[in-house]
Scaffold this motif. Structure first.
Motif, PDB file in Angstrom:
ATOM      1  N   HIS A  24       3.935  13.920  -5.568  1.00 25.62           N
ATOM      2  CA  HIS A  24       5.122  13.717  -4.725  1.00 25.62           C
ATOM      3  C   HIS A  24       4.846  13.996  -3.252  1.00 25.62           C
ATOM      4  CE1 HIS A  24       8.065  13.212  -8.077  1.00 25.62           C
ATOM      5  NE2 HIS A  24       7.106  13.831  -8.740  1.00 25.62           N
ATOM      6  N   LEU A  25       3.994  13.183  -2.650  1.00 21.12           N
ATOM      7  CA  LEU A  25       3.689  13.314  -1.218  1.00 21.12           C
ATOM      8  C   LEU A  25       3.502  11.907  -0.643  1.00 21.12           C
ATOM      9  CD1 LEU A  25       1.087  16.235  -1.321  1.00 21.12           C
ATOM     10  CD2 LEU A  25       3.367  16.344  -0.257  1.00 21.12           C
ATOM     11  N   PRO A  26       3.744  11.762   0.674  1.00 22.71           N
ATOM     12  CA  PRO A  26       3.509  10.453   1.294  1.00 22.71           C
ATOM     13  C   PRO A  26       2.013  10.136   1.360  1.00 22.71           C
ATOM     14  CG  PRO A  26       4.948  11.835   2.662  1.00 22.71           C
ATOM     15  CD  PRO A  26       4.334  12.729   1.616  1.00 22.71           C
ATOM     16  N   LEU A  27       1.709   8.875   1.109  1.00 21.04           N
ATOM     17  CA  LEU A  27       0.340   8.393   1.296  1.00 21.04           C
ATOM     18  C   LEU A  27       0.324   7.650   2.629  1.00 21.04           C
ATOM     19  CD1 LEU A  27      -2.500   8.229   0.164  1.00 21.04           C
ATOM     20  CD2 LEU A  27      -1.871   6.103  -0.967  1.00 21.04           C
ATOM     21  N   ARG A  28      -0.497   8.150   3.561  1.00 22.26           N
ATOM     22  CA  ARG A  28      -0.442   7.685   4.954  1.00 22.26           C
ATOM     23  C   ARG A  28      -1.553   6.683   5.242  1.00 22.26           C
ATOM     24  NH1 ARG A  28       2.931  11.484   7.423  1.00 22.26           N
ATOM     25  NH2 ARG A  28       3.436  13.153   5.955  1.00 22.26           N
ATOM     26  N   THR A  29      -1.189   5.585   5.873  1.00 25.74           N
ATOM     27  CA  THR A  29      -2.179   4.559   6.220  1.00 25.74           C
ATOM     28  C   THR A  29      -2.068   4.172   7.692  1.00 25.74           C
ATOM     29  OG1 THR A  29      -0.683   2.756   5.589  1.00 25.74           O
ATOM     30  CG2 THR A  29      -2.183   3.554   3.895  1.00 25.74           C
ATOM     31  N   TRP A  30      -3.219   3.836   8.263  1.00 26.04           N
ATOM     32  CA  TRP A  30      -3.311   3.341   9.641  1.00 26.04           C
ATOM     33  C   TRP A  30      -4.262   2.140   9.635  1.00 26.04           C
ATOM     34  CZ3 TRP A  30      -3.408   8.359   8.075  1.00 26.04           C
ATOM     35  CH2 TRP A  30      -2.536   9.274   8.674  1.00 26.04           C
ATOM     36  N   ILE A  31      -3.954   1.143  10.450  1.00 29.84           N
ATOM     37  CA  ILE A  31      -4.869   0.008  10.644  1.00 29.84           C
ATOM     38  C   ILE A  31      -5.212  -0.059  12.126  1.00 29.84           C
ATOM     39  CG2 ILE A  31      -5.116  -2.510  10.511  1.00 29.84           C
ATOM     40  CD1 ILE A  31      -3.366  -2.469   8.039  1.00 29.84           C
ATOM     41  N   ASN A  32      -6.474  -0.072  12.425  1.00 30.67           N
ATOM     42  CA  ASN A  32      -6.955  -0.049  13.814  1.00 30.67           C
ATOM     43  C   ASN A  32      -6.276   1.061  14.627  1.00 30.67           C
ATOM     44  OD1 ASN A  32      -8.747  -2.176  13.392  1.00 30.67           O
ATOM     45  ND2 ASN A  32      -7.144  -3.703  13.757  1.00 30.67           N
ATOM     46  N   GLY A  33      -6.105   2.215  13.986  1.00 27.24           N
ATOM     47  CA  GLY A  33      -5.555   3.375  14.663  1.00 27.24           C
ATOM     48  C   GLY A  33      -4.045   3.398  14.771  1.00 27.24           C
ATOM     49  N   GLU A  34      -3.382   2.331  14.393  1.00 29.08           N
ATOM     50  CA  GLU A  34      -1.916   2.286  14.468  1.00 29.08           C
ATOM     51  C   GLU A  34      -1.295   2.623  13.119  1.00 29.08           C
ATOM     52  OE1 GLU A  34      -0.097  -1.126  16.204  1.00 29.08           O
ATOM     53  OE2 GLU A  34      -1.634  -1.322  17.740  1.00 29.08           O
ATOM     54  N   TRP A  35      -0.216   3.443  13.184  1.00 32.28           N
ATOM     55  CA  TRP A  35       0.525   3.816  11.974  1.00 32.28           C
ATOM     56  C   TRP A  35       0.907   2.566  11.209  1.00 32.28           C
ATOM     57  CZ3 TRP A  35       5.337   2.627  10.005  1.00 32.28           C
ATOM     58  CH2 TRP A  35       5.853   3.448   9.008  1.00 32.28           C
ATOM     59  N   PHE A  36       0.654   2.569   9.896  1.00 35.43           N
ATOM     60  CA  PHE A  36       0.984   1.400   9.085  1.00 35.43           C
ATOM     61  C   PHE A  36       1.967   1.753   7.964  1.00 35.43           C
ATOM     62  CE2 PHE A  36      -0.168  -1.857   5.783  1.00 35.43           C
ATOM     63  CZ  PHE A  36       0.236  -2.976   6.499  1.00 35.43           C
ATOM     64  N   GLY A  37       1.942   3.013   7.488  1.00 35.78           N
ATOM     65  CA  GLY A  37       2.881   3.365   6.431  1.00 35.78           C
ATOM     66  C   GLY A  37       2.724   4.777   5.918  1.00 35.78           C
ATOM     67  N   GLU A  38       3.762   5.234   5.214  1.00 37.48           N
ATOM     68  CA  GLU A  38       3.709   6.535   4.572  1.00 37.48           C
ATOM     69  C   GLU A  38       4.687   6.596   3.395  1.00 37.48           C
ATOM     70  OE1 GLU A  38       4.712   8.591   8.408  1.00 37.48           O
ATOM     71  OE2 GLU A  38       6.419   9.374   7.237  1.00 37.48           O
ATOM     72  N   PRO A  39       4.660   5.609   2.503  1.00 38.12           N
ATOM     73  CA  PRO A  39       5.517   5.693   1.318  1.00 38.12           C
ATOM     74  C   PRO A  39       5.129   6.892   0.455  1.00 38.12           C
ATOM     75  CG  PRO A  39       3.995   3.844   1.133  1.00 38.12           C
ATOM     76  CD  PRO A  39       3.849   4.386   2.515  1.00 38.12           C
ATOM     77  N   ASN A  40       6.131   7.418  -0.240  1.00 36.05           N
ATOM     78  CA  ASN A  40       5.909   8.603  -1.062  1.00 36.05           C
ATOM     79  C   ASN A  40       5.412   8.189  -2.444  1.00 36.05           C
ATOM     80  OD1 ASN A  40       6.447  10.908  -2.889  1.00 36.05           O
ATOM     81  ND2 ASN A  40       7.333  11.816  -1.034  1.00 36.05           N
ATOM     82  N   ALA A  41       4.256   8.756  -2.819  1.00 36.09           N
ATOM     83  CA  ALA A  41       3.614   8.369  -4.085  1.00 36.09           C
ATOM     84  C   ALA A  41       4.380   8.877  -5.306  1.00 36.09           C
ATOM     85  CB  ALA A  41       2.175   8.877  -4.123  1.00 36.09           C
ATOM     86  N   GLY A  42       5.286   9.837  -5.105  1.00 33.24           N
ATOM     87  CA  GLY A  42       6.034  10.377  -6.241  1.00 33.24           C
ATOM     88  C   GLY A  42       7.341   9.652  -6.502  1.00 33.24           C
TER      89      GLY A  42
END
Lengths: 326, 326
Positions: free
Chosen positions: B216-234
């Motif tokens: 139950h935590l957000p999975l954080r992604t960035w593409i070319n250094g820019e924030w792309f997402g943080e949906p919660n895996a739980g």
């Protein structure tokens, strides 16, 4: 050269087996397991061949009797098992039985699926199923084991990456396949553990019968002791083993010890019989409106073997009994 | 406890890593590789924990700095990698973008595919592609590693077989997927080598954030250094990691070291962003008639990370650069 893995721990104990399958000898001084040998093939193969030559010459007094019942799969677990459908007669029959057209691309773009490789069965291990209604079937095939195959390898280059050949029973649960394929992501539950021949052999053991990436010999099957088929694995194989490897290498490299299967051997000549029950059921459906031959049940036996021109078993036989477990 | 495999040979060198990811120490006296540890987990885990406790207490003078760039995947090659699609929002969007209905069975019968496991990439390894037109995408996911899972294991029993967790970038070649799925046998070419987080962690490291087989935590992604997402895996995970393992065990056992992925994390709340480019392109297609966000090209970078409640990286980050090779 013929190699086998005697049951021992998770990865077996590598043995060199005599050409006539009568004697074997462990080679821990060279490689403890077949995977270890494949990881360093270029360096170990010469030493394995020396042992093989001495064994075949009857010079190794400490060789032991070879019993296929002692065998795990040559690779009891592998890092890759991927299986083709190189015999398009089989695919055509599947389609015809459900009145579906064969897409033209199927003749140029190999159909392959990624299989589970964490649990590969020995030649005499049971086929373990939990429900007879799942429709258990054999699929008798030829498979190759590769060394490291770089990304972008062509079919012409792929030949030299084929280090070993063996027979496979790619057990299929026919009743689970329609639902699983309808989901669109391939086989997961419907392809339980496959079983492999007692020995894997280097291509030179096959002499002239191994040419153009195809093994030109009949693959023989029996069910409950009755002859079931002997289609020739070298005929009507649209994609050679090298073609299948090259297809995989389009987007990724293959690690040493990758097992690449041919798919169920199938010839158009029905007098040659079959390598899977599904195929005879399709013909029964096409000709009589419904299938008649039953799938495998608890206690049924399957035998798969391939003989050289002199009638001698090359790989030893796969002989499995279906075992229902609850 | 946190474990990693430093690049060394084919299977890496197992190290225990400190909770803060600053220090590590090899443990050849316990197990040379992570696979070896998993093969004998019940016996080795207590010894690994002793090392971990001492390392976290600052008692190991011979510990070395830990650098994620030195890492192979925790399992650089594995006997099984099988991936689910547990976040049905992702599947719903795929279907909606092509005006297809969601089959009701998808809510009760997990969608999973068998992946290649002969070549698993380290957290800082490049994403190697041969053609930009293939449409390279990330898929940020959570995966578990199991010990031996018997056939017939239920979801309730599956929990205790989850020994480690890690992050995955399940690299996908979107341009190759339609043709490959149309063939009906699942992904082969369209799923090249996946990459994994620098460390794998035992469930207890996740404390209350790991519950009911979900992280139950957000999975954080960035593409070319820019924030792309943080949906919660739980959240909105229809099938827990235990459910996915139980599904697989319906027809077969799983060998120790099997990696089972969750599928791309996806939440309905679009403000949380995305874990794959395909999803934002689907939303663009639904809202604007066509996609606008491009797939990855040579030189593009992807970062995937997960932080604990205090903002500290749990697994270390996956940071990959796309590399075009001819």
């Amino acid at each position: 050269m013929k190699l086998a893995s005697l049951k021992h721990g998770r990865d077996g104990r590598l043995v060199v087996v005599s050409r006539d399958l009568s004697r074997c000898i462990a080679v821990p001084q060279i490689a403890a397991t077949l995977q270890a040998a494949l990881d360093d093939w270029a360096n170990v193969v010469i030493h394995l061949r020396d042992i093989s030559d001495a064994l075949n010459a009857g010079q190794l007094a400490d060789a032991l009797p070879f019993d296929p019942a002692d065998c795990a799969a040559p690779l009891p677990r592998a890092y890759q098992w991927v299986d083709g459908s190189a015999y398009l007669n089989h695919v055509e029959l599947v389609r015809k039985a459900r009145n579906a057209e064969m897409p033209p691309s199927f003749y140029t773009d190999p159909l392959m699926y990624q299989g589970g490789s964490d649990d590969l069965q020995g030649a005499r291990d049971p086929i373990t199923i939990r429900d007879e209604a799942w429709g258990t079937d054999l699929e008798a095939e030829v498979a190759v084991i590769t060394d490291d195959v770089p990304i972008g390898t062509t079919a012409a280059e792929a030949h030299k990456h084929i280090r070993l050949l063996m027979l496979v029973n790619d057990v299929s649960l026919r009743g689970l396949i329609p639902n699983e394929l309808a989901k669109g992501f391939g086989f997961v539950l419907s392809k339980p553990a496959s079983a492999f021949s007692p020995v894997a052999v280097t291509p030179d053991e096959l002499e002239g019968d191994w040419r153009e990436g195809k093994l030109h010999l009949p693959l023989r099957t029996w069910i409950n002791g009755e002859w079931f088929g002997e289609p020739n694995a070298g005929e009507e194989m649209t994609f050679s083993h090298a073609d299948l490897i090259a297809h995989l290498a389009t987007t990724r490299k293959l690690g040493a010890g990758s097992i690449v299967g041919s798919g169920t051997i199938s010839n158009k000549d029905r007098k040659r019989g079959f390598c899977c029950i599904a195929e005879v059921r399709m013909i029964e459906t096409i000709e009589q409106g419904k299938p008649a031959t039953p799938f495998l049940k608890h206690g049924d036996t399957v035998k798969i073997d391939m003989w050289d021109q002199a009638g001698r078993s090359i790989f030893g036989s796969i002989e499995q009994t279906v075992q229902l477990v609850k």
